[in-house]
Design an enzyme around this catalytic site. Structure first.
Site, short mmCIF file in Angstrom:
data_model
loop_
_atom_site.label_atom_id
_atom_site.label_comp_id
_atom_site.label_asym_id
_atom_site.label_seq_id
_atom_site.Cartn_x
_atom_site.Cartn_y
_atom_site.Cartn_z
N ARG A 58 0.90 -1.02 0.10
CA ARG A 58 0.00 0.16 0.09
C ARG A 58 1.14 1.30 0.09
NH1 ARG A 58 -2.32 -3.70 -0.62
NH2 ARG A 58 -2.39 -2.83 -2.42
N GLN A 88 -11.33 8.34 6.77
CA GLN A 88 -11.22 6.92 7.05
C GLN A 88 -9.94 6.41 6.19
OE1 GLN A 88 -15.17 4.54 6.77
NE2 GLN A 88 -15.75 6.57 5.84
N VAL A 90 -5.99 6.03 4.89
CA VAL A 90 -4.85 5.83 5.44
C VAL A 90 -3.77 6.66 4.85
CG1 VAL A 90 -5.49 3.95 7.09
CG2 VAL A 90 -4.39 3.64 4.78
N ASP A 91 -4.30 7.08 3.68
CA ASP A 91 -3.09 7.87 2.63
C ASP A 91 -2.92 9.27 3.31
OD1 ASP A 91 -5.02 9.61 1.47
OD2 ASP A 91 -5.64 8.02 0.35
N HIS A 106 -9.00 6.00 10.70
CA HIS A 106 -8.38 4.48 10.72
C HIS A 106 -6.82 4.50 10.70
CE1 HIS A 106 -12.42 3.26 8.93
NE2 HIS A 106 -12.41 3.47 10.46
N GLY A 174 -17.38 9.82 -0.94
CA GLY A 174 -16.51 8.60 -1.45
C GLY A 174 -16.27 7.55 -0.27
N SER A 176 -18.59 4.15 1.30
CA SER A 176 -19.79 3.09 1.27
C SER A 176 -20.65 3.26 2.46
CB SER A 176 -19.47 1.79 1.01
OG SER A 176 -18.42 1.27 1.85
P1 OAD Z 1 -15.42 1.35 0.34
O1 OAD Z 1 -14.54 0.68 -0.61
O2 OAD Z 1 -16.19 0.61 1.10
O3 OAD Z 1 -16.21 2.61 -0.18
C1 OAD Z 1 -15.67 3.14 -1.33
C2 OAD Z 1 -16.79 4.19 -1.93
O4 OAD Z 1 -16.02 4.92 -2.69
C3 OAD Z 1 -18.03 3.45 -2.46
O5 OAD Z 1 -19.13 3.94 -2.10
C4 OAD Z 1 -17.64 3.91 -3.94
O6 OAD Z 1 -19.03 4.08 -4.86
C5 OAD Z 1 -17.00 5.03 -3.99
N1 OAD Z 1 -16.34 5.69 -5.02
C6 OAD Z 1 -15.58 4.99 -6.01
N2 OAD Z 1 -14.98 5.63 -6.76
C7 OAD Z 1 -15.36 6.97 -6.69
C8 OAD Z 1 -14.75 8.05 -7.08
N3 OAD Z 1 -14.06 8.32 -8.23
N4 OAD Z 1 -15.32 9.42 -6.54
C9 OAD Z 1 -16.20 9.37 -5.55
N5 OAD Z 1 -16.47 8.18 -4.65
C10 OAD Z 1 -16.00 6.94 -5.43
O7 OAD Z 1 -14.32 2.43 1.00
P2 OAD Z 1 -14.60 3.17 2.59
O8 OAD Z 1 -16.00 3.60 2.66
O9 OAD Z 1 -13.59 4.20 2.56
O10 OAD Z 1 -10.65 0.42 6.85
O11 OAD Z 1 -14.30 2.07 3.57
C11 OAD Z 1 -14.31 2.04 4.84
C12 OAD Z 1 -13.09 1.33 5.65
O12 OAD Z 1 -13.28 0.03 5.15
C13 OAD Z 1 -11.71 1.71 5.24
O13 OAD Z 1 -11.30 2.75 5.79
C14 OAD Z 1 -11.05 0.55 5.58
C15 OAD Z 1 -11.86 -0.44 4.95
O14 OAD Z 1 -11.90 -1.82 5.72
C16 OAD Z 1 -9.50 -0.13 7.26
O15 OAD Z 1 -8.82 -0.52 6.43
C17 OAD Z 1 -9.36 -0.08 8.74
#
Ligand code: OAD
Length: 231
Positions: A58, A88, A90-91, A106, A174, A176
């Site tokens: 990563r 959320q 980590v970047d 996170h 961005g 879910s």
């Molecule tokens: P997810 O991968 O669950 O969700 C990503 C979201 O980004 C989805 O709703 C997509 O529709 C949306 N998406 C995709 N491309 C996009 C774009 N170009 N512009 C805007 N949105 C876009 O990621 P998170 O919700 O961040 O935790 O996940 C939460 C946590 O789950 C993360 O922090 C991580 C993971 O497990 C840890 O690892 C501790």
């Protein structure tokens, strides 16, 4: 009078246009790596080698990435608002874009922390980004990725909630909205505070949320126009 407070809650989607993989989209990270193997406390106990290797990869990907227009749009909003980013992610793309206030829920990819003392954190040297279970900090202690694993508490959730309570405008971008407690932040906005949610595939949200179903760069541009009319 001070500027209105704008609080942003960002997820992996804001970094997608920078080339960083999201987690749950098709082709997302959790499709190729079982999340409980590489991002849980149990997985880390069971196979720390694998977890270190996952975060080494990563870091390599992050080094090649640059902030995108959505990260920069949040910096531009600092002209008119006191902007606080709760992420959320980590970047470090919000920081590299120039955001003044970034709270990581996170953890942070470019940092490691002591296995025994959670308050002892070091920033990795850009030339030595690889870690192993044998990596020691400058204080001699064994170190681990500075990541909040599943099954671990989220220490920054309290300050995050305090920020959301202060928000005059709340923006979600961005994510879910499946991982708690981050997904629950929205419930702490004061009544009457406008809430915007930018995501090309938005999760189901209440009728009071203004959904902008576009990718982050376009959605942030649309949001900036909407906010300009309010200021
Ligand atoms: P997810 O991968 O669950 O969700 C990503 C979201 O980004 C989805 O709703 C997509 O529709 C949306 N998406 C995709 N491309 C996009 C774009 N170009 N512009 C805007 N949105 C876009 O990621 P998170 O919700 O961040 O935790 O996940 C939460 C946590 O789950 C993360 O922090 C991580 C993971 O497990 C840890 O690892 C501790």
């Amino acid at each position: 009078m001070g500027k209105p407070v704008l609080v942003v809650s960002s997820g992996a989607g804001i970094s997608a246009e920078s080339g960083i993989s999201t987690f749950r989209d098709a082709g997302g990270l959790w499709e190729n790596y079982p999340v409980m193997d590489v991002a849980s406390a149990t997985g880390f106990r069971r196979n720390p080698e694998l977890v270190h290797r996952f975060y080494n990869e990563r870091r390599k990907a992050l080094l090649e990435a640059q902030p995108n227009a959505a990260h920069r749009a949040l910096v531009d909003l600092e002209r008119d608002f006191d902007v606080y980013v709760i992420t959320q992610n980590v970047d470090d793309l919000h920081e590299r874009a120039g955001s003044s206030h970034v709270l990581h829920l996170h953890g942070e990819l470019m940092k490691i922390r002591s296995v025994t003392d959670p308050d002892y954190v070091e920033t990795l040297d850009i030339d030595h980004l690889e870690t192993t279970p044998a990596t020691r900090g400058r204080n001699g202690q064994l170190m681990r990725p500075h990541i909040v694993f599943f099954e671990e508490p989220v220490p920054n959730i309290e300050p995050a909630i305090e920020l959301v309570r202060r928000a005059d405008v709340f923006v979600v971008v961005g994510t879910s909205l499946v991982v708690y407690p981050a997904a629950g932040l929205m419930q702490f906005v004061r009544p009457g505070v406008p809430v915007y949610y930018i995501d090309p595939h938005p999760a189901a949200v209440g009728p009071d949320v203004y959904v902008i179903a576009r990718k982050a760069s376009e959605g942030m541009a649309e949001l900036a126009e909407l906010l300009e009319r309010r200021v």
